[in-house]
Design a protein around this motif. Structure first.
Motif, PDB file in Angstrom:
ATOM      1  N   PHE A  21       1.001  -1.242   0.034  1.00  0.00           N
ATOM      2  CA  PHE A  21       0.158   0.334   0.018  1.00  0.00           C
ATOM      3  C   PHE A  21       0.654   1.713   0.235  1.00  0.00           C
ATOM      4  CE2 PHE A  21      -3.046  -2.988   2.246  1.00  0.00           C
ATOM      5  CZ  PHE A  21      -4.178  -3.407   1.259  1.00  0.00           C
ATOM      6  N   TYR A  22       1.946   1.065  -0.096  1.00  0.00           N
ATOM      7  CA  TYR A  22       2.802   2.551  -0.458  1.00  0.00           C
ATOM      8  C   TYR A  22       2.722   2.863  -1.822  1.00  0.00           C
ATOM      9  CZ  TYR A  22       6.087   1.932   3.407  1.00  0.00           C
ATOM     10  OH  TYR A  22       6.791   1.466   4.516  1.00  0.00           O
ATOM     11  N   LYS A  23       2.835   4.758  -1.827  1.00  0.00           N
ATOM     12  CA  LYS A  23       2.760   4.602  -2.825  1.00  0.00           C
ATOM     13  C   LYS A  23       3.603   4.979  -3.803  1.00  0.00           C
ATOM     14  CE  LYS A  23      -2.494   6.343  -2.056  1.00  0.00           C
ATOM     15  NZ  LYS A  23      -3.144   7.824  -1.564  1.00  0.00           N
ATOM     16  N   LEU A  24       3.695   5.281  -5.222  1.00  0.00           N
ATOM     17  CA  LEU A  24       4.245   5.461  -6.591  1.00  0.00           C
ATOM     18  C   LEU A  24       3.139   6.420  -7.480  1.00  0.00           C
ATOM     19  CD1 LEU A  24       5.830   1.988  -6.866  1.00  0.00           C
ATOM     20  CD2 LEU A  24       6.695   4.045  -6.003  1.00  0.00           C
ATOM     21  N   SER A  25       3.901   7.500  -8.082  1.00  0.00           N
ATOM     22  CA  SER A  25       2.580   8.320  -8.532  1.00  0.00           C
ATOM     23  C   SER A  25       1.046   8.748  -7.687  1.00  0.00           C
ATOM     24  CB  SER A  25       2.580   7.558  -9.492  1.00  0.00           C
ATOM     25  OG  SER A  25       4.700   8.097 -10.300  1.00  0.00           O
ATOM     26  N   GLY A  26       1.304   8.367  -6.456  1.00  0.00           N
ATOM     27  CA  GLY A  26      -0.518   8.786  -5.914  1.00  0.00           C
ATOM     28  C   GLY A  26      -1.573   6.883  -6.497  1.00  0.00           C
ATOM     29  N   TYR A  27      -0.676   6.096  -6.320  1.00  0.00           N
ATOM     30  CA  TYR A  27      -1.382   5.263  -6.918  1.00  0.00           C
ATOM     31  C   TYR A  27      -0.964   3.820  -5.876  1.00  0.00           C
ATOM     32  CZ  TYR A  27      -4.118   7.206 -10.444  1.00  0.00           C
ATOM     33  OH  TYR A  27      -5.230   7.554 -10.838  1.00  0.00           O
ATOM     34  N   HIS A  28      -1.179   2.788  -5.192  1.00  0.00           N
ATOM     35  CA  HIS A  28      -1.147   1.762  -4.886  1.00  0.00           C
ATOM     36  C   HIS A  28      -0.228   1.199  -5.480  1.00  0.00           C
ATOM     37  CE1 HIS A  28      -3.764   3.063  -2.169  1.00  0.00           C
ATOM     38  NE2 HIS A  28      -3.444   4.204  -0.852  1.00  0.00           N
ATOM     39  N   LEU A  29       1.150   0.336  -4.415  1.00  0.00           N
ATOM     40  CA  LEU A  29       1.743  -0.327  -5.137  1.00  0.00           C
ATOM     41  C   LEU A  29       1.168  -1.699  -5.778  1.00  0.00           C
ATOM     42  CD1 LEU A  29       4.275  -1.437  -6.324  1.00  0.00           C
ATOM     43  CD2 LEU A  29       4.945  -2.297  -3.653  1.00  0.00           C
ATOM     44  N   TYR A  31      -1.740  -1.594  -6.652  1.00  0.00           N
ATOM     45  CA  TYR A  31      -2.490  -0.801  -8.274  1.00  0.00           C
ATOM     46  C   TYR A  31      -1.663  -0.932  -9.348  1.00  0.00           C
ATOM     47  CZ  TYR A  31      -4.136   2.264 -11.305  1.00  0.00           C
ATOM     48  OH  TYR A  31      -4.236   3.002 -12.563  1.00  0.00           O
ATOM     49  N   HIS A  32      -0.201  -0.764  -9.441  1.00  0.00           N
ATOM     50  CA  HIS A  32       0.665  -0.804 -10.152  1.00  0.00           C
ATOM     51  C   HIS A  32       0.610  -2.144 -10.768  1.00  0.00           C
ATOM     52  CE1 HIS A  32       1.006   3.355 -10.694  1.00  0.00           C
ATOM     53  NE2 HIS A  32       1.663   3.523  -8.947  1.00  0.00           N
ATOM     54  N   VAL A  33       0.965  -2.829  -9.956  1.00  0.00           N
ATOM     55  CA  VAL A  33       1.330  -4.045 -10.309  1.00  0.00           C
ATOM     56  C   VAL A  33       0.152  -4.957 -11.004  1.00  0.00           C
ATOM     57  CG1 VAL A  33       1.421  -6.537  -9.343  1.00  0.00           C
ATOM     58  CG2 VAL A  33       2.577  -4.934  -7.998  1.00  0.00           C
ATOM     59  N   VAL A  34      -1.377  -4.621 -10.584  1.00  0.00           N
ATOM     60  CA  VAL A  34      -2.200  -4.905 -11.496  1.00  0.00           C
ATOM     61  C   VAL A  34      -2.371  -4.533 -12.574  1.00  0.00           C
ATOM     62  CG1 VAL A  34      -4.495  -5.093 -11.167  1.00  0.00           C
ATOM     63  CG2 VAL A  34      -3.764  -5.681  -9.541  1.00  0.00           C
ATOM     64  N   GLU A  35      -1.943  -3.022 -12.893  1.00  0.00           N
ATOM     65  CA  GLU A  35      -2.028  -2.174 -14.108  1.00  0.00           C
ATOM     66  C   GLU A  35      -1.435  -3.206 -14.763  1.00  0.00           C
ATOM     67  OE1 GLU A  35      -4.566  -0.089 -15.137  1.00  0.00           O
ATOM     68  OE2 GLU A  35      -5.131  -1.362 -13.381  1.00  0.00           O
ATOM     69  N   ARG A  36      -0.175  -3.186 -14.400  1.00  0.00           N
ATOM     70  CA  ARG A  36       1.013  -3.539 -15.955  1.00  0.00           C
ATOM     71  C   ARG A  36       0.964  -4.823 -16.317  1.00  0.00           C
ATOM     72  NH1 ARG A  36       5.615  -0.447 -15.648  1.00  0.00           N
ATOM     73  NH2 ARG A  36       6.460  -1.962 -16.651  1.00  0.00           N
ATOM     74  N   LEU A  37      -0.243  -5.757 -15.524  1.00  0.00           N
ATOM     75  CA  LEU A  37      -0.208  -7.404 -16.122  1.00  0.00           C
ATOM     76  C   LEU A  37      -1.641  -7.216 -17.223  1.00  0.00           C
ATOM     77  CD1 LEU A  37      -0.405  -9.661 -12.593  1.00  0.00           C
ATOM     78  CD2 LEU A  37       1.270  -9.200 -14.413  1.00  0.00           C
TER      79      LEU A  37
END
Length: 243
Positions: A21-29, A31-37
């Motif tokens: 739940f740390y944030k990168l560019s305003g979104y949780h980690l 979230y980014h893992v899901v989006e990159r798939l």
């Protein structure tokens, strides 16, 4: 064939608790893992597999709020959690994803899936031996291979690390390792410490765009231009595989 990407995610990390739940560019980690798939042309379902521990209620809540498939299973026996998740979603092929890797490349994953499909292989990876940056790991395996592992593994280590039964019993599995064009396994792109997080945060600040996924070569180019980025987490000990 039904291809299911299973993201193992929990809040109880010993080195960096709650890091998903740390944030990168305003979104949780996470979230980014899901989006990159999501750009994958081969993955049919993306599922977050968390534990039944009370502190992981927050993972279930996050999935519900973000309309993400999830499954809750064993906290310590991650192999069983994968097996139960894969059965629930009727997987034929499973992509193993860890929730602390914010730089996953869907193209490498698709390549691994295609190799399994076309060659009737049990297990395809890119980390045995390693040649990609740590954090770009890909592990794809059939439901038969996962079932075999689940039914026959008695080692706590194998149960914690999901694919180690396969790695330790290569004589009974058909395996394939994808090799990088250049050995870049000295790069550390995973997130286990605050230094790793600061590195990822910097990379995202340069490359992240909401409407598209930045690619592996974008990170290489950024590091070439700004080599001091590598100083941020250079003293973090490598995981055993990458030493």
């Amino acid at each position: 064939m039904n291809v299911v990407a299973i993201i193992q995610a929990r809040t109880g990390s010993t080195r960096l608790p709650n890091k998903i739940f740390y944030k990168l560019s305003g979104y949780h980690l996470l979230y980014h893992v899901v989006e990159r798939l999501k750009p994958s042309k081969e993955i049919n379902h993306i599922v977050v597999a968390t534990s039944i521990a009370v502190n992981d209620n927050s993972v279930e809540d996050w999935c519900l709020n973000n309309n993400i498939n999830f499954f809750r299973g064993s906290e310590e026996n991650v192999l069983k959690r994968y097996y139960d998740t894969a059965r629930e979603y009727k997987a034929d092929i499973i992509v193993r994803v860890t929730a602390d890797d914010p730089f996953k490349d869907y193209r490498i994953i698709d390549k691994a899936i295609n190799i399994i499909k076309k060659n009737k292989i049990d297990f395809v990876c890119n980390n045995n031996p390693v040649s990609y940056p740590e954090g770009l790991d890909v592990e794809v395996f059939t439901m038969d291979a996962l079932t075999n592992s689940f039914l026959n593994s008695t080692s706590i280590y194998e149960q914690e690390h999901v694919t180690q039964y396969i790695n330790r019993n290569k004589s009974i599995f058909k395996t394939f390792n994808i090799k990088n064009h250049k050995n870049l396994s000295h790069y550390r792109w995973t997130l286990d410490t605050i230094e790793d997080y600061l590195f990822a945060k910097e990379v995202y600040s340069y490359l992240y765009k909401k409407e598209s996924v930045f690619l592996t070569e974008d990170i290489y180019k950024l590091i070439d231009k700004k080599p001091l980025l590598l100083e941020i987490n250079k003293d973090v000990p490598k995981t055993n595989l990458y030493k």
